[in-house]
Scaffold this motif. Sequence first.
Motif, mmCIF file in Angstrom:
data_model
loop_
_atom_site.group_PDB
_atom_site.id
_atom_site.type_symbol
_atom_site.label_atom_id
_atom_site.label_comp_id
_atom_site.label_asym_id
_atom_site.label_seq_id
_atom_site.Cartn_x
_atom_site.Cartn_y
_atom_site.Cartn_z
ATOM 1 N N TYR A 46 -14.900 -6.821 -37.786
ATOM 2 C CA TYR A 46 -13.701 -6.609 -36.981
ATOM 3 C C TYR A 46 -12.534 -6.049 -37.788
ATOM 4 C CZ TYR A 46 -15.812 -9.093 -33.041
ATOM 5 O OH TYR A 46 -16.618 -9.458 -31.991
ATOM 6 N N LYS B 202 -10.756 -7.141 -26.224
ATOM 7 C CA LYS B 202 -11.061 -7.597 -27.580
ATOM 8 C C LYS B 202 -10.245 -6.824 -28.610
ATOM 9 C CE LYS B 202 -13.417 -10.538 -30.006
ATOM 10 N NZ LYS B 202 -14.842 -10.769 -29.754
ATOM 11 N N ILE C 96 -14.275 -13.270 -23.829
ATOM 12 C CA ILE C 96 -13.615 -12.490 -24.863
ATOM 13 C C ILE C 96 -13.738 -13.130 -26.242
ATOM 14 C CG2 ILE C 96 -11.372 -13.618 -24.573
ATOM 15 C CD1 ILE C 96 -10.047 -10.914 -24.996
ATOM 16 N N ASN C 97 -14.023 -14.440 -26.294
ATOM 17 C CA ASN C 97 -14.145 -15.128 -27.579
ATOM 18 C C ASN C 97 -15.527 -14.979 -28.217
ATOM 19 O OD1 ASN C 97 -11.501 -16.194 -27.386
ATOM 20 N ND2 ASN C 97 -12.222 -17.861 -26.082
ATOM 21 N N TYR D 83 -14.185 -5.627 -21.543
ATOM 22 C CA TYR D 83 -14.282 -6.507 -22.705
ATOM 23 C C TYR D 83 -13.794 -5.809 -23.971
ATOM 24 C CZ TYR D 83 -16.372 -8.823 -26.717
ATOM 25 O OH TYR D 83 -16.559 -9.414 -27.953
ATOM 26 N N SER E 248 -10.971 -18.399 -34.967
ATOM 27 C CA SER E 248 -12.335 -18.239 -34.463
ATOM 28 C C SER E 248 -13.337 -19.054 -35.275
ATOM 29 C CB SER E 248 -12.730 -16.760 -34.471
ATOM 30 O OG SER E 248 -11.900 -16.002 -33.633
ATOM 31 N N PRO F 127 -21.042 -11.454 -24.178
ATOM 32 C CA PRO F 127 -19.664 -11.083 -24.552
ATOM 33 C C PRO F 127 -18.846 -10.484 -23.422
ATOM 34 C CG PRO F 127 -21.199 -10.436 -26.275
ATOM 35 C CD PRO F 127 -22.024 -10.905 -25.118
#
Length: 307
Positions: free
Chosen positions: A221, A116, A145-146, A112, A259, A141
Amino acid sequence: MDHSFATPSGFRQRKLPPRMRMRGSAADMTDPNQLFEDTSTNTGSPGMGYRASETQSADFTAQSLLSDPMSNLAMVYGSSLATQGKDMVDKRLYQFIPISKLKYYFAVDTMYVGKKLGLLVFPYMHENWEVRYQQDTPVAPRFDINAPDLYIPAMAFLTYILVAGLALGTQNRFSPEILGMQASSALIWLIIEVGVTLLSLYIMTVNTDLTTIDLIAFSGYKYVGMIIGVLSGLIFGRICYYLMLLWCCIAIVVFMVRSLRLKILSEAAAEGKLIQGAKNQLRMYLTITIAAVQPIVMYLLTYHLVR
């Protein structure tokens, strides 16, 4: 054989055997050069008896306290107060830091994390941005992946601080105070960003499933792109820093818009409304604004690290 002998007074006195006389004389003899009395032949010590009596007294006191109803009541009452205090602390702590929910955001694996990170840098080819649910609960998660997570933002924040210290060290400007100010500035920007977003959602009365932890994750992020930009500048120069930072800024804007669009506009999509009303237009503007703030913060926190 009679060992008695006559005394001048006429009485007969019993004469001891030689063995008994030696044994008695040995017991009575003392060394004049001996400083302390030899107690090695004693069978007991007064101190041992004192300590034994003291232990017995302590045991008796403990038994008497335990057998006392008032002592038992005090112990039960104290245990009840401790349990109530623990429950109160856990309740107050859960209001601010939902520990059980944090486990969901750290349920990641290596696959993951790799996917990501690739999505954060190359979000252009990704098509499906919807978060998967299982019985009205988003999947972990590591299975989607979203789904937002806190592992990558937390590790990226710490890595950014280390990279900032490295950059300051190459410029002979490193000091614990400056590094602390760098970390404080990044944390304050994150708090302001999340607070303004929550306030905007409240003022616009947007019903969304976005939580405070989700906003922290999405805002964190951007540290991935900041790390890439600073490392590129340290290795290849300032021009490469601008190019890589520009690429990462565009990528994070695309990632945030795609997102958050589904999150903030989820109410209108659930009711089957077209995104044409004034309220939905404001929601779209809010989504774009949140995404547009990311490059500004990325530049403000990194431009002075590359020279």
